[in-house]
Design a protein around this motif. Structure first.
Motif, PDB file in Angstrom:
ATOM      1  N   ILE A 155       1.038  -1.222   0.076  1.00 35.43           N
ATOM      2  CA  ILE A 155      -0.120  -0.050  -0.020  1.00 35.43           C
ATOM      3  C   ILE A 155       0.774   1.136   0.031  1.00 35.43           C
ATOM      4  O   ILE A 155       1.784   1.372   0.881  1.00 35.43           O
ATOM      5  CB  ILE A 155      -0.986  -0.102   1.327  1.00 35.43           C
ATOM      6  CG1 ILE A 155      -1.671  -1.282   1.322  1.00 35.43           C
ATOM      7  CG2 ILE A 155      -1.780   1.093   1.341  1.00 35.43           C
ATOM      8  CD1 ILE A 155      -2.260  -1.415   2.603  1.00 35.43           C
ATOM      9  N   CYS A 156       0.759   2.098  -1.012  1.00 43.31           N
ATOM     10  CA  CYS A 156       1.441   3.167  -1.089  1.00 43.31           C
ATOM     11  C   CYS A 156       0.456   4.570  -0.518  1.00 43.31           C
ATOM     12  O   CYS A 156      -0.399   4.823  -1.026  1.00 43.31           O
ATOM     13  CB  CYS A 156       1.707   3.532  -2.495  1.00 43.31           C
ATOM     14  SG  CYS A 156       2.979   2.385  -3.369  1.00 43.31           S
ATOM     15  N   GLY A 157       0.875   4.981   0.865  1.00 41.39           N
ATOM     16  CA  GLY A 157       0.156   5.908   1.383  1.00 41.39           C
ATOM     17  C   GLY A 157      -0.344   5.285   2.538  1.00 41.39           C
ATOM     18  O   GLY A 157      -0.864   4.168   2.526  1.00 41.39           O
ATOM     19  N   ALA A 158      -0.550   6.041   3.706  1.00 40.21           N
ATOM     20  CA  ALA A 158      -1.109   5.811   5.063  1.00 40.21           C
ATOM     21  C   ALA A 158      -2.171   6.614   5.408  1.00 40.21           C
ATOM     22  O   ALA A 158      -1.994   6.920   6.620  1.00 40.21           O
ATOM     23  CB  ALA A 158      -0.117   5.517   6.056  1.00 40.21           C
ATOM     24  N   GLY A 159      -3.008   6.999   4.612  1.00 40.63           N
ATOM     25  CA  GLY A 159      -4.148   7.956   4.931  1.00 40.63           C
ATOM     26  C   GLY A 159      -5.523   7.166   5.738  1.00 40.63           C
ATOM     27  O   GLY A 159      -5.056   6.171   6.063  1.00 40.63           O
ATOM     28  N   HIS A 160      -6.342   7.968   5.726  1.00 37.50           N
ATOM     29  CA  HIS A 160      -7.489   7.232   6.365  1.00 37.50           C
ATOM     30  C   HIS A 160      -7.918   6.045   5.671  1.00 37.50           C
ATOM     31  O   HIS A 160      -8.318   5.005   6.508  1.00 37.50           O
ATOM     32  CB  HIS A 160      -8.554   8.356   6.196  1.00 37.50           C
ATOM     33  CG  HIS A 160      -8.258   9.520   7.423  1.00 37.50           C
ATOM     34  ND1 HIS A 160      -7.901   9.479   8.595  1.00 37.50           N
ATOM     35  CD2 HIS A 160      -8.295  11.028   6.995  1.00 37.50           C
ATOM     36  CE1 HIS A 160      -7.624  10.674   9.141  1.00 37.50           C
ATOM     37  NE2 HIS A 160      -7.971  11.684   8.198  1.00 37.50           N
TER      38      HIS A 160
END
Length: 330
Positions: free
Chosen positions: A69-74
């Protein structure tokens, strides 16, 4: 010489392409196995004496699926949790330390807190790696997608509006990235279920991944626990590996599902539980106690009553391959 499963473990750890296994089901060579690499599918290696009249079970051996997963937002948080629930090894890339900490708290197996390009250089990729791009802006989407399309992968999906996605694709096409490869990227990501909340978006993404994963060639997986048990020289007792090789009608698990039965009755993994699994365990225990062939094919017929007890709509028939596993060399 290394056992078949020791060789398999090495190949799965080293290669990027598809791996196939083949087992002879009848005749004088019943139970003999071999590995087929993608690059060797037309090799001259054959089972001795095979004349084409015997049955063989061939399956694509899937690795433990990896979700990157690229990105660790909501949106990433429920994707992480669902990925773990579904048996994926989850790696998250995020360049912001606070958000990287959130990914760790959500249960990610690995979190790489670096610039996306640098982080992706540490991810090898293979035919069982599933990439999800959910970054905070199209600049980062572009960076991630360009790096990922140079790798081997099972799936690439990217979140964003149609306009944002079009901008990213156009920018990469101008840089020379193959347009056909860009068009194969799943955008907008996920199945169309009118998702709005982060959890709903995560469901749509994982549902699309499941749909694609389960539509691929017939394959059987060896979980980390199962492969470790098959190759552990510290546990030399008798063991039988059960593999579903065919199914008709309603059955608890699909073709390629595996379970290891030890002589004390303990098991690793499952072929679905219930009466089917119970019957197979009993046959495996009998096989280990008797002096006889170390290979057999069992047919389990689920009557209507038994199927109802299992919660299935109607009865089914499964064929299960039972093979004695040789102890791993120390």
């Amino acid at each position: 010489m290394d056992s078949f499963y020791t060789q398999l473990a090495k190949v799965l750890g080293e290669g990027e392409g598809d791996i196939w296994s083949e087992t002879v089901l009848d005749g004088e060579h019943a139970g003999e196995k071999r590995l087929l690499h993608t690059a060797r599918e037309n090799s001259e290696i054959e089972f001795p004496g095979e004349d084409g009249s015997c049955r063989a079970f061939r399956e694509r051996v899937s690795r433990t699926p990896k979700l990157v997963i690229c990105g660790a937002g909501h949106v990433s948080m429920p994707i992480i949790r669902m990925g773990k629930m579904l048996g994926f090894t989850v790696t998250v890339l995020e360049d912001r330390p606070k958000f990287a900490d959130n990914a760790r708290a959500a249960g990610a197996d690995a979190v790489i807190c670096e610039m996306f390009r640098d982080g992706l250089s540490q991810v090898k990729g293979d035919s069982d790696t599933w990439f999800v791009i959910v970054t905070r802006g199209h600049r980062y989407d572009t960076e991630c997608l360009e790096a990922i399309l140079k790798k081997t992968y099972a799936y690439v999906g990217m979140m964003g509006s149609r306009r944002r996605v079009a901008i990213v694709k156009d920018q990469l096409a101008e840089k020379g990235v193959d347009r056909e490869a860009l068009e194969r990227v799943h955008t907008p990501i996920g199945l169309k279920i009118s998702a709005e909340m982060p959890e709903e978006i995560a469901v749509s993404i994982m549902a699309e991944i499941i749909q694609i994963k389960n539509s691929r060639e017939r394959g059987g997986g060896y979980s980390r626990e199962l492969l470790a048990a098959l190759t552990d020289p510290a546990k030399p007792g008798k063991r039988v590996l059960a593999t579903i090789i065919s199914r008709k009608g309603s059955a608890p698990r699909g073709v390629g599902t595996k379970m290891l039965i030890r002589e004390d009755g303990s098991t690793v993994d499952t072929i679905g539980g219930g009466c089917v699994e119970s019957e197979i365990i009993q046959k495996a225990l009998l096989m280990m106690r008797m002096e006889g062939p170390g290979f057999q094919i069992c047919r389990v017929d689920m009557t209507l009553d038994a199927a109802e007890d299992e919660g299935m709509v109607c009865g089914g028939v499964v064929e299960v391959m039972l093979e004695m596993v040789e102890p791993a060399a120390p």
